[in-house]
Scaffold this active site. Sequence first.
Site, PDB file in Angstrom:
ATOM      1  N   GLU A  91       0.025  -1.257   5.596  1.00  0.00           N
ATOM      2  CA  GLU A  91       1.126  -0.879   6.475  1.00  0.00           C
ATOM      3  C   GLU A  91       0.988   0.582   6.878  1.00  0.00           C
ATOM      4  O   GLU A  91       1.186   0.958   8.028  1.00  0.00           O
ATOM      5  CB  GLU A  91       2.476  -1.105   5.769  1.00  0.00           C
ATOM      6  CG  GLU A  91       3.689  -0.970   6.687  1.00  0.00           C
ATOM      7  CD  GLU A  91       4.267   0.427   6.784  1.00  0.00           C
ATOM      8  OE1 GLU A  91       5.153   0.643   7.625  1.00  0.00           O
ATOM      9  OE2 GLU A  91       3.834   1.336   6.048  1.00  0.00           O
TER      10      GLU A  91
ATOM     11  N   ASP B  54       0.827  -1.205   0.000  1.00  0.00           N
ATOM     12  CA  ASP B  54       0.000   0.000   0.000  1.00  0.00           C
ATOM     13  C   ASP B  54       0.863   1.257   0.000  1.00  0.00           C
ATOM     14  O   ASP B  54       2.029   1.236   0.403  1.00  0.00           O
ATOM     15  CB  ASP B  54      -0.988   0.013   1.182  1.00  0.00           C
ATOM     16  CG  ASP B  54      -0.313  -0.009   2.541  1.00  0.00           C
ATOM     17  OD1 ASP B  54       0.706  -0.709   2.701  1.00  0.00           O
ATOM     18  OD2 ASP B  54      -0.786   0.695   3.456  1.00  0.00           O
TER      19      ASP B  54
HETATM   20 ZN   LIG Z   1       6.780   2.312   3.945  1.00  0.00          ZN
END
Ligand SMILES: [Zn+2]
Length: 415
Positions: free
Chosen positions: A162, A96
Site C-alpha cells: 500500500e 506493509d
Molecule cells: Zn497506511
Amino acid sequence: MMRNNSTDSDSQANSDIAYPTQSLDWLTRLIAFDTVSRHSNLALIEDVQAYCEQLGLTVDLTFNDAKNKANLFVTVPAGENADQLNHGLVLSGHTDVVPVDGQEWTSDPFTATIRGDKLYGRGACDMKGFIGCVLTLLPQAVKLSNTGQLRRPLHLAVSFDEEVGCLGAPLILADIKARGITPDYCIVGEPTNMAMVVAHKGISIYRCRVHGKSAHSSLTAQGVNAISYASRLIGYVDELAEEISHRDDTLSDGDAMFDVPYSTLSVGTIQGGTATNIVPNLCEFTFDYRNLPHMTQDDILIPIQAKVAELSAQMQARAPETGIELIQAVGVPAMTDSDSAELQSLIATLTNDEQRHKVAYATEGGQFTNAGIPTIICGPGSIEQAHKVDEYVELIEIERCDTFLQKLLDSCTIK
Ligand SMILES: [Zn+2]
C-alpha cells in the site's frame, strides 16, 4: 514463525488500567514481522492464514509477480446455513509499513513496547492496530456465523504494497470480482482517531525525463539543452497549478471540507547536467498532483501531456533523437463520498459522531469506491504518528476500535 513473546517490564501495560490485551497481543505479534514494503510479507500472511484456518475459515491469497508478497481475503459467511458469501462488509488494512532507515528509535521498531499509555512500534498506528483488532474479533464473528446469527458476511482484506502506491488492493478487487463477491461496503482502518473520513484526494506522481543533445557550451547551436526544456515544462506545471487553484468550475460543495480546497500540483525533485561548459543532454524531475475526488487524474494530466508533445516537437525539429518522456510512478485514485450515505449513517450511529472529514492523503479507499464499493476510512491512532520515528498508537485508541468493531458486529447479528 516469528512471534514476539517478550514479557519484560517494558511491554507490560500500565497495571492500573485495563487495556484490551487481546488486541494488543495481536498488534505486538503483527509488529514483530518486519513488513517494510521492500521485504516479503509472507511470514505475516502465513500467520494470519493459519489463525483463520484454525477458525475453520477458507482464505484466498493473491500474489505479486515475484510471489514474495501476498494479499489475504477471508470471509465469515452469513445466513441461517452460514453459506452466504456475497454482499456484506469489508474490513480492510495493509500489512506493509514504511522503512525505519535513518531514524533513531528509542526502542526496537519491530518489538512492540508499551511506555505509559502508548504502544510504540513500526506500524502501531499505520496500520497494524486496526488489523489486530479485527483479528481479535474474528472468533466471535465465526461463532455467530456457525449458529446462523450473522446477518451479513464480514470480509477481511489485508494487502501488500500500500505504502508504495496501493499495488496490492487491485489484485484483491479483481479476485473477488471474478469470484462473484460484490461487497456492500468497505471500511479502511487507516488511522483517523476513529473519526469518519468520507473522501480523500487522489495522488499521482510522475517522473519526467528530458533527453537533449550534448555539445560544448561554446557551440550551443549544435546541442539541445535538456535543462532549458525541463525548465519550460516546469514553468508550465507551475502555471497550471496556479490556474487549477483558482478554477471555480472545479470546486464542488463538499470541497471546502478539505484543508486545501482545490487540487494541488508541484515539482518535487530535479537532477541534470554534468559541467558548466557542457550543454546538458539529460534532465529529470518529478512532480506530484493531488486531485479532488470529482476531478479525474486526466483533467490534470492531459494538458501536461499536450505541453510535453509541443516541447518534444520543438526539440526534435533541432535533433530527432531528443524528446521528453513522462513516466507514471504512482497513481492512486481519489475516494469519493458520492455513494456512501447509508454507510456514513451507520458509522455515525456506531461512533456517536456525525462529523465527516475529507483528507489529502490517499488510501486504498479510492480503489474500493472505483470498484463500486462505497467506502469510508475509520481506524485507531493518528495519521500524525504515521511514518515517523517512535511511531505509536495510544492504547485508548485500540480500546475505542475494539468497541467500534463490537458494535459493528452487533449490528450484523440477529438477536
Ligand atoms: Zn497506511
